[in-house]
Design an enzyme around this catalytic site. Structure first.
Site, short mmCIF file in Angstrom:
data_model
loop_
_atom_site.label_atom_id
_atom_site.label_comp_id
_atom_site.label_asym_id
_atom_site.label_seq_id
_atom_site.Cartn_x
_atom_site.Cartn_y
_atom_site.Cartn_z
N TYR A 9 -71.34 31.45 44.92
CA TYR A 9 -70.22 32.24 45.43
C TYR A 9 -69.12 32.41 44.39
CZ TYR A 9 -71.37 32.72 50.40
OH TYR A 9 -71.92 33.08 51.61
N LYS A 69 -83.12 23.41 46.08
CA LYS A 69 -84.44 23.80 45.59
C LYS A 69 -84.63 23.21 44.19
CE LYS A 69 -86.68 27.58 46.44
NZ LYS A 69 -87.97 27.14 47.04
N ASP A 82 -85.94 25.86 51.65
CA ASP A 82 -86.80 26.78 52.41
C ASP A 82 -87.56 26.01 53.50
OD1 ASP A 82 -88.25 25.49 50.40
OD2 ASP A 82 -89.57 27.19 49.99
C1 IPM Z 1 -69.52 32.54 56.64
C2 IPM Z 1 -69.50 33.99 56.30
C3 IPM Z 1 -68.75 34.16 54.99
C4 IPM Z 1 -69.57 33.50 53.91
C5 IPM Z 1 -68.38 35.60 54.61
C6 IPM Z 1 -67.62 36.30 55.71
C7 IPM Z 1 -67.62 35.65 53.32
O1 IPM Z 1 -70.78 34.50 56.28
O2 IPM Z 1 -68.43 31.92 56.71
O3 IPM Z 1 -70.61 32.01 56.87
O4 IPM Z 1 -70.52 34.09 53.36
O5 IPM Z 1 -69.26 32.35 53.59
#
Ligand code: IPM
Ligand code: MG
Length: 367
Positions: free
Chosen positions: A141, A191, A224
């Site tokens: 992320y 993984k 998985d």
């Molecule tokens: C979650 C959501 C978020 C994420 C989005 C809205 C950014 O899917 O909190 O699970 O991917 O973390």
């Protein structure tokens, strides 16, 4: 000690479900003497409409100061064409990152009254109570490099999965601590068969375990296979600890075991502040559900149960949290249902505020 709360209703059904939480907060003030100093602000598309960004700096600063942030939901079709940098989701990701909320607790609990709602058989899900601990501030992320680049005459999209030892160490500790208060079992998922970050993840989790939590039962699973096992026999798990992206996926899988995404709360916790309370943000796992927004159809339970988590983890009010959770359970057992929890044709669902009324009545009855 004062209890400070920042409420960020956000977009879509966020404001509707948060309105019910506000009534619950007021109830605890009036009937349990639990006073909260509540302020409200904008996040997501709602903030973009006013400020041109999905989270204003002043809101970010306020979030850093309060004991707990309660967030509704962000996003909606109106904002789909916005530049990536100002999309509603970026507001939420900024909060998580700048508050350094590394431990995202996503309980998946199947209320008995809803056991027939799951797409899985009743005996697979009845009594289910697992906790996914998702790393929330790192991994793919946030890893660099990231972007869409030009390479040999074509574009290439790049994201980077990256974990430091200390990032793995601290979320592993959070998982082991929680396990000790539950059924004392942790399953770590990555993984390691294809990713170096997974090899490191496994090593560090094992090391933290052997050094400081040898009493907790630890197992490792490829993510998985973990998804498969969650659908096959989820009750084998107690606490699952995993990275940001796998945690995102696996928590949606786990959510469906419980029947409705409209029921699931979450807590995102960081390091302790000066007053000893952890930096914290609480939000339902569900999104902004633009298709039903503004119609009074949304289920406020996930957001209300997120406030219960705030009572437990930020305000040290475990008994009051349990009171609220039991009120929700009672209402469900009585057959009160919002539209997402309806199966039978012809039955009439309650509205968002109808569900709030029922929970408040159950709280009154609990005294
Ligand atoms: C979650 C959501 C978020 C994420 C989005 C809205 C950014 O899917 O909190 O699970 O991917 O973390
Ligand atoms: Mg998700």
């Amino acid at each position: 000690m004062t209890n400070t709360l920042l409420i960020l209703p956000g977009d879509g059904i966020g404001p509707e479900v948060m309105a019910e939480v506000t009534r619950i907060i007021d109830w605890f003030g009036a009937r349990r003497g639990l006073k909260f100093d509540v302020s409200e602000d904008l996040v997501g598309g709602a903030a973009y409409d006013v400020h041109g960004v999905p989270l204003a700096d002043a809101t970010m600063a306020r979030a850093q100061q309060v004991d707990a942030v309660l967030l509704g939901a962000v996003g909606g079709p109106k904002y789909d064409s916005l530049d990536f940098s100002v999309k509603p989701e970026r507001g939420l990701l900024r909060l998580r990152k700048e508050m350094d909320l590394f431990a995202n607790l996503r309980p998946a609990q199947c209320f008995d009254a809803l056991a027939d709602f799951s797409s899985l058989k009743r005996d697979v899900v009845a009594g289910l109570d697992i906790m996914i601990v998702r790393e929330l501030t790192s991994g793919v992320y946030f890893g660099e490099p990231r972007g869409i680049f030009e390479e040999n005459g074509q574009r290439v999209g790049i994201n980077t999965q990256r974990y430091t030892e200390s990032e793995i160490d601290r979320v592993a500790r959070a998982a082991f601590e929680l396990a000790r208060k539950r059924n004392n079992k942790v399953c770590s998922m990555e993984k390691a068969n294809v990713m170096e970050s997974g090899i490191l993840w496994r090593e560090v989790v094992q090391r933290v375990h052997d050094a400081d939590y040898p009493d907790v039962e630890l197992s490792h699973m490829y993510a998985d296979a973990g998804g498969m096992q969650l659908c096959r026999w989820p009750k084998q798990f107690d606490v699952i600890v995993t990275d940001n992206l796998f945690g995102d996926l696996l928590s949606d899988v786990a959510a469906m075991l419980t029947g409705s995404l409209g029921m699931l709360p979450s807590a995102s916790l960081g390091a302790p502040m000066a007053n000893g309370r952890p930096k914290a943000l609480y939000e339902p796992v569900h999104g902004s559900a633009p298709d039903i927004a503004g119609q009074g159809k949304a289920n406020p339970c996930a957001c209300i149960l997120s406030f219960a988590m705030a009572l437990r983890y930020s305000f040290d009010q475990g008994d009051e949290a349990t009171r609220l959770e039991q009120a929700v359970e009672k209402v469900l057992a009585d057959g009160v249902r919002t539209a997402d929890l309806m199966q039978a044709e012809g039955a009439t669902p309650v509205s968002t505020s109808g569900m709030g009324d029922a929970i408040l009545a159950a709280l009154d009855a609990s005294l």
